[in-house]
Scaffold this motif. Structure first.
Motif, PDB file in Angstrom:
ATOM      1  N   ASP A   4       0.871  -1.125  -0.158  1.00  0.00           N
ATOM      2  CA  ASP A   4       0.073  -0.108   0.020  1.00  0.00           C
ATOM      3  C   ASP A   4       0.808   1.462  -0.024  1.00  0.00           C
ATOM      4  O   ASP A   4       2.137   1.087   0.053  1.00  0.00           O
TER       5      ASP A   4
ATOM      6  N   ASP B  10      -5.572  -5.524  -9.043  1.00  0.00           N
ATOM      7  CA  ASP B  10      -5.394  -4.386  -8.730  1.00  0.00           C
ATOM      8  C   ASP B  10      -5.821  -4.093  -7.265  1.00  0.00           C
ATOM      9  O   ASP B  10      -5.168  -4.657  -6.430  1.00  0.00           O
ATOM     10  N   SER B  11      -6.767  -3.328  -7.130  1.00  0.00           N
ATOM     11  CA  SER B  11      -7.378  -3.468  -5.584  1.00  0.00           C
ATOM     12  C   SER B  11      -8.010  -4.699  -5.061  1.00  0.00           C
ATOM     13  O   SER B  11      -8.205  -4.800  -4.187  1.00  0.00           O
ATOM     14  N   LYS B  12      -8.399  -5.433  -6.195  1.00  0.00           N
ATOM     15  CA  LYS B  12      -8.913  -6.704  -6.115  1.00  0.00           C
ATOM     16  C   LYS B  12      -8.531  -7.603  -7.183  1.00  0.00           C
ATOM     17  O   LYS B  12      -7.701  -7.040  -8.334  1.00  0.00           O
TER      18      LYS B  12
END
Length: 237
Positions: A120, A195-197
């Motif tokens: 992150d 990506d984010s998921k």
């Protein structure tokens, strides 16, 4: 009577000792992390590794660790989420920039699971939600589903290479005991784009395989992507 020169010499000597002690203390943490690191998990840029740690009760935990400082960068496994970790091993497949990783957490000879993590904005590694393709649902035959409900079954998965910065090839598998000590194996090869998921594409069902066929498939997959990356070993999906 003590001269100013002697005082200055003592002060300099004490200062050097303090600096040496500080440097040695800073080196302890990375050394501990290196001593407890899990093999086959270091990132391509060598800045991150996975290391084990036991708490006061003797329970094992696994963390992402900064290889230079020893700072923890996120939890991989703990006894709170995984139960008994006495027989756990981990393999990793990192993307080229060392920002995202797929981990194969395996228990004993076959049983395993795939976990995905990304770095992150604070430099910590956080889990990515992913639902792996279910080989039994794709196969969609009631005889094997019934066997899986009535007898012992276990997941047997595998990691492949990153095809680009965000996409990795993976295997989701299951073995089902027929009830006579012989197992039936199903595998699904697929691409996870992260990506984010994670989204799933290029799903391909392989099997049912016998024990011998399953061993050959997993061996070829492993040799192609880990042991002999420049050598073709046959079609592994």
């Amino acid at each position: 009577m003590i001269s100013n020169a002697q005082v200055d010499t003592w002060i300099l000597a004490i200062a050097k000792l303090c600096v040496t002690a500080l440097l040695l203390s800073l080196e302890v943490v990375p050394c501990v992390a290196e001593a407890n690191r899990l093999r086959e998990t270091t990132s391509p840029d060598k800045t991150v590794l996975l290391a084990t740690e036991k708490d006061a009760d003797g329970a094992m935990h696994v963390f992402f660790v900064n290889s230079a400082t020893g700072d923890k960068l996120g939890s991989v496994l703990s006894i709170l989420t995984e139960g008994d970790l006495g027989n756990v091993n981990v393999l990793s497949s990192w993307n080229p920039s060392s920002s995202t990783v797929a981990l194969l957490v395996y228990y004993g000879v076959r049983s395993s699971k795939i976990k995905l993590f990304r770095r992150d904005e604070k430099g910590k590694f956080v889990p990515i939600d992913v639902t792996l393709p279910d080989p039994l649902s794709i196969y969609n035959k009631q005889d094997l589903k019934k066997l899986a409900e009535e007898h012992v079954s276990a997941s047997e998965n595998s990691l492949g290479p990153w095809t680009d910065e965000k996409s990795i090839r993976l295997v989701s598998g299951i073995m089902v005991d027929r009830g006579d000590g012989v197992f039936v194996h199903l595998f699904v090869t697929f691409t996870a784009t992260i990506d984010s998921k994670a989204s799933i594409q290029n799903v391909k069902l392989l099997g049912p395989y016998s024990d011998q066929e399953a061993d050959k498939f997993l061996e070829q997959w492993g040799k192609k992507y880990w042991e002999e990356s420049d050598t073709e070993t046959g079609d592994s999906g």
